[in-house]
Design a protein around this motif. Structure first.
Motif, mmCIF file in Angstrom:
data_model
loop_
_atom_site.group_PDB
_atom_site.id
_atom_site.type_symbol
_atom_site.label_atom_id
_atom_site.label_comp_id
_atom_site.label_asym_id
_atom_site.label_seq_id
_atom_site.Cartn_x
_atom_site.Cartn_y
_atom_site.Cartn_z
ATOM 1 N N ASN A 65 0.817 -1.204 0.000
ATOM 2 C CA ASN A 65 0.000 0.000 0.000
ATOM 3 C C ASN A 65 0.856 1.261 0.000
ATOM 4 O OD1 ASN A 65 -1.559 2.154 2.011
ATOM 5 N ND2 ASN A 65 -2.903 1.198 0.498
ATOM 6 N N ARG A 66 1.959 1.235 0.739
ATOM 7 C CA ARG A 66 2.859 2.387 0.761
ATOM 8 C C ARG A 66 3.504 2.605 -0.604
ATOM 9 N NH1 ARG A 66 0.242 3.166 4.589
ATOM 10 N NH2 ARG A 66 0.923 3.465 6.741
ATOM 11 N N LEU A 67 3.815 1.515 -1.309
ATOM 12 C CA LEU A 67 4.381 1.633 -2.657
ATOM 13 C C LEU A 67 3.339 2.190 -3.627
ATOM 14 C CD1 LEU A 67 6.319 -1.746 -2.826
ATOM 15 C CD2 LEU A 67 7.365 0.516 -3.075
ATOM 16 N N ALA A 68 2.129 1.635 -3.572
ATOM 17 C CA ALA A 68 1.082 2.064 -4.496
ATOM 18 C C ALA A 68 0.707 3.523 -4.273
ATOM 19 C CB ALA A 68 -0.145 1.170 -4.338
ATOM 20 N N ASP A 69 0.768 3.965 -3.018
ATOM 21 C CA ASP A 69 0.324 5.318 -2.682
ATOM 22 C C ASP A 69 1.475 6.299 -2.456
ATOM 23 O OD1 ASP A 69 -2.248 4.452 -2.831
ATOM 24 O OD2 ASP A 69 -2.676 4.539 -0.683
ATOM 25 N N ALA A 70 2.674 5.938 -2.869
ATOM 26 C CA ALA A 70 3.833 6.783 -2.574
ATOM 27 C C ALA A 70 3.649 8.214 -3.086
ATOM 28 C CB ALA A 70 5.094 6.162 -3.168
ATOM 29 N N SER A 71 3.194 8.372 -4.309
ATOM 30 C CA SER A 71 3.023 9.720 -4.862
ATOM 31 C C SER A 71 1.876 10.459 -4.179
ATOM 32 C CB SER A 71 2.785 9.652 -6.370
ATOM 33 O OG SER A 71 1.608 8.906 -6.662
ATOM 34 N N ILE A 72 0.822 9.727 -3.837
ATOM 35 C CA ILE A 72 -0.307 10.338 -3.132
ATOM 36 C C ILE A 72 0.118 10.777 -1.735
ATOM 37 C CG2 ILE A 72 -2.604 9.907 -2.173
ATOM 38 C CD1 ILE A 72 -3.056 7.943 -4.493
ATOM 39 N N ASP A 73 0.858 9.911 -1.040
ATOM 40 C CA ASP A 73 1.331 10.251 0.300
ATOM 41 C C ASP A 73 2.248 11.471 0.272
ATOM 42 O OD1 ASP A 73 -0.089 8.173 1.392
ATOM 43 O OD2 ASP A 73 1.619 6.798 1.520
ATOM 44 N N ALA A 74 3.055 11.573 -0.772
ATOM 45 C CA ALA A 74 3.979 12.708 -0.874
ATOM 46 C C ALA A 74 3.241 14.027 -1.037
ATOM 47 C CB ALA A 74 4.938 12.490 -2.041
ATOM 48 N N ALA A 75 2.074 13.984 -1.663
ATOM 49 C CA ALA A 75 1.310 15.208 -1.900
ATOM 50 C C ALA A 75 0.413 15.590 -0.735
ATOM 51 C CB ALA A 75 0.458 15.045 -3.159
ATOM 52 N N ASN A 76 0.167 14.638 0.175
ATOM 53 C CA ASN A 76 -0.745 14.864 1.293
ATOM 54 C C ASN A 76 0.035 15.360 2.516
ATOM 55 O OD1 ASN A 76 -2.627 14.744 3.376
ATOM 56 N ND2 ASN A 76 -3.518 12.815 2.664
ATOM 57 N N PRO A 77 -0.261 16.546 3.025
ATOM 58 C CA PRO A 77 0.463 17.046 4.202
ATOM 59 C C PRO A 77 0.409 16.092 5.386
ATOM 60 C CG PRO A 77 -0.861 18.783 3.219
ATOM 61 C CD PRO A 77 -1.249 17.519 2.522
ATOM 62 N N ARG A 78 -0.667 15.329 5.511
ATOM 63 C CA ARG A 78 -0.802 14.403 6.640
ATOM 64 C C ARG A 78 0.141 13.214 6.539
ATOM 65 N NH1 ARG A 78 -3.535 9.804 7.709
ATOM 66 N NH2 ARG A 78 -4.543 9.774 5.656
ATOM 67 N N THR A 79 0.517 12.820 5.308
ATOM 68 C CA THR A 79 1.289 11.590 5.121
ATOM 69 C C THR A 79 2.659 11.802 4.476
ATOM 70 O OG1 THR A 79 0.186 11.226 2.985
ATOM 71 C CG2 THR A 79 -0.807 10.203 4.928
ATOM 72 N N LYS A 80 3.024 13.034 4.200
ATOM 73 C CA LYS A 80 4.266 13.270 3.457
ATOM 74 C C LYS A 80 5.518 12.868 4.224
ATOM 75 C CE LYS A 80 4.731 18.156 4.788
ATOM 76 N NZ LYS A 80 4.794 19.541 4.254
ATOM 77 N N MET A 81 5.413 12.665 5.531
ATOM 78 C CA MET A 81 6.572 12.241 6.311
ATOM 79 C C MET A 81 6.659 10.731 6.487
ATOM 80 S SD MET A 81 8.208 14.911 6.611
ATOM 81 C CE MET A 81 9.528 14.168 7.575
ATOM 82 N N ARG A 82 5.793 9.987 5.794
ATOM 83 C CA ARG A 82 5.934 8.526 5.814
ATOM 84 C C ARG A 82 7.252 8.136 5.164
ATOM 85 N NH1 ARG A 82 -0.294 6.563 4.331
ATOM 86 N NH2 ARG A 82 -1.119 6.852 6.447
ATOM 87 N N ALA A 83 7.707 6.944 5.442
ATOM 88 C CA ALA A 83 9.080 6.529 5.111
ATOM 89 C C ALA A 83 9.441 6.712 3.641
ATOM 90 C CB ALA A 83 9.285 5.081 5.524
ATOM 91 N N LEU A 84 8.557 6.308 2.725
ATOM 92 C CA LEU A 84 8.885 6.408 1.302
ATOM 93 C C LEU A 84 8.927 7.852 0.798
ATOM 94 C CD1 LEU A 84 7.149 3.356 -0.411
ATOM 95 C CD2 LEU A 84 9.568 3.947 -0.494
#
Length: 268
Positions: A42-61
């Protein structure tokens, strides 16, 4: 915390008591491996989405703490462990293991095309008790699907709650979720409806399996905890969302297992 206790409920119901040490160990290994593979994928699939989201941009990837290559290696290793655990359990478990992986991986893409992605997450969680039943019995009994239904609506319901905090982001990015389409206030009511359905499935399961007073008390406790969970959040105040999502649902799954296991063991 979320899925393992419900998987153990399926194992206890299948064994009509404690499953063998062999089955119990490999069920736990399979659950940990499948959950690890699913989360990392899930982290791989959502890496670009997580990077754009202020809530998740500090996740490992997105933060660069881990490389995609490392995470892919972790996913593959977890899948291999899961398949090995399924092989150790029985033939049917091993045969169905790739299907289980496909289901938990597929969820990661559902938010791209359907507002009902929460239901897919719930189903990915819900297969755990049925898988544990198969791990113990080597066959499928339709009765355990009632527990799968309960976990499906439980997981779907609390994922709707969790998605409320990304309401604005999902709209901006064109992602699909119930809060985006129905608004936070209606999404909260949909979450409550899902949890009512969960309770209905649990009651049906108790009746179908002929469980007793302790199991009924477990459902009553789950209902009370769900009511409290929903009291923590409102359309105008999501500040206690983490407590509602992580703490309360962890307590629900663990306590329900103890009540079901206790009922089965006492009746045995």
């Amino acid at each position: 915390i979320f899925m393992l206790p419900f998987a153990l409920c399926g194992a206890v119901l299948a064994a009509r008591g404690w499953p063998s040490a062999h089955a119990l160990i490999w069920i736990v290994v399979a659950m940990v491996a499948a959950r690890s593979a699913a989360m990392a994928f899930n982290r791989l699939a959502d890496a670009s989405i997580d990077a754009a989201n202020p809530r998740t941009k500090m996740r490992a990837l997105p933060a660069g703490a881990l490389t995609p290559g490392f995470v892919w290696t972790f996913v593959i290793a977890s899948c291999c462990i899961f398949l090995g655990a399924a092989y150790e359990l029985n033939r049917l478990s091993f045969f169905l293991a790739p299907l289980a992986l496909a289901i938990v991986f597929f969820y990661s893409y559902t938010k791209r095309f359907t507002r009902w992605s929460h239901f897919f997450l719930g189903f990915a969680m819900g297969i755990a008790p049925t898988a544990a039943w198969i791990a113990v019995r080597g066959s499928l009994d339709p009765r355990i699907l009632l527990l799968t239904g309960a976990v499906t609506f439980w997981g779907g319901g609390f994922d709707v709650l969790y998605a409320c905090q990304d309401h604005d982001f999902d709209r901006e990015q064109g992602l699909h979720s119930i809060p985006r389409y129905f608004g936070i206030s209606r999404a909260l009511w949909i979450s409550r409806f899902f949890h009512v359905l969960m309770l209905a499935f649990l009651i049906a399961m108790i009746i179908t399996f002929g469980l007793g007073t302790l199991a009924v008390a477990g459902v009553a406790l789950v209902a009370s905890l769900l009511i409290y969970e929903h009291s923590l959040v409102s359309a105008s105040d999501l500040s206690k969302l983490n407590a509602a999502f992580f703490t309360m649902n962890g307590v629900i799954s663990i306590m329900f297992f103890f009540f079901i296991a206790g009922d089965v063991l006492l009746r045995r």
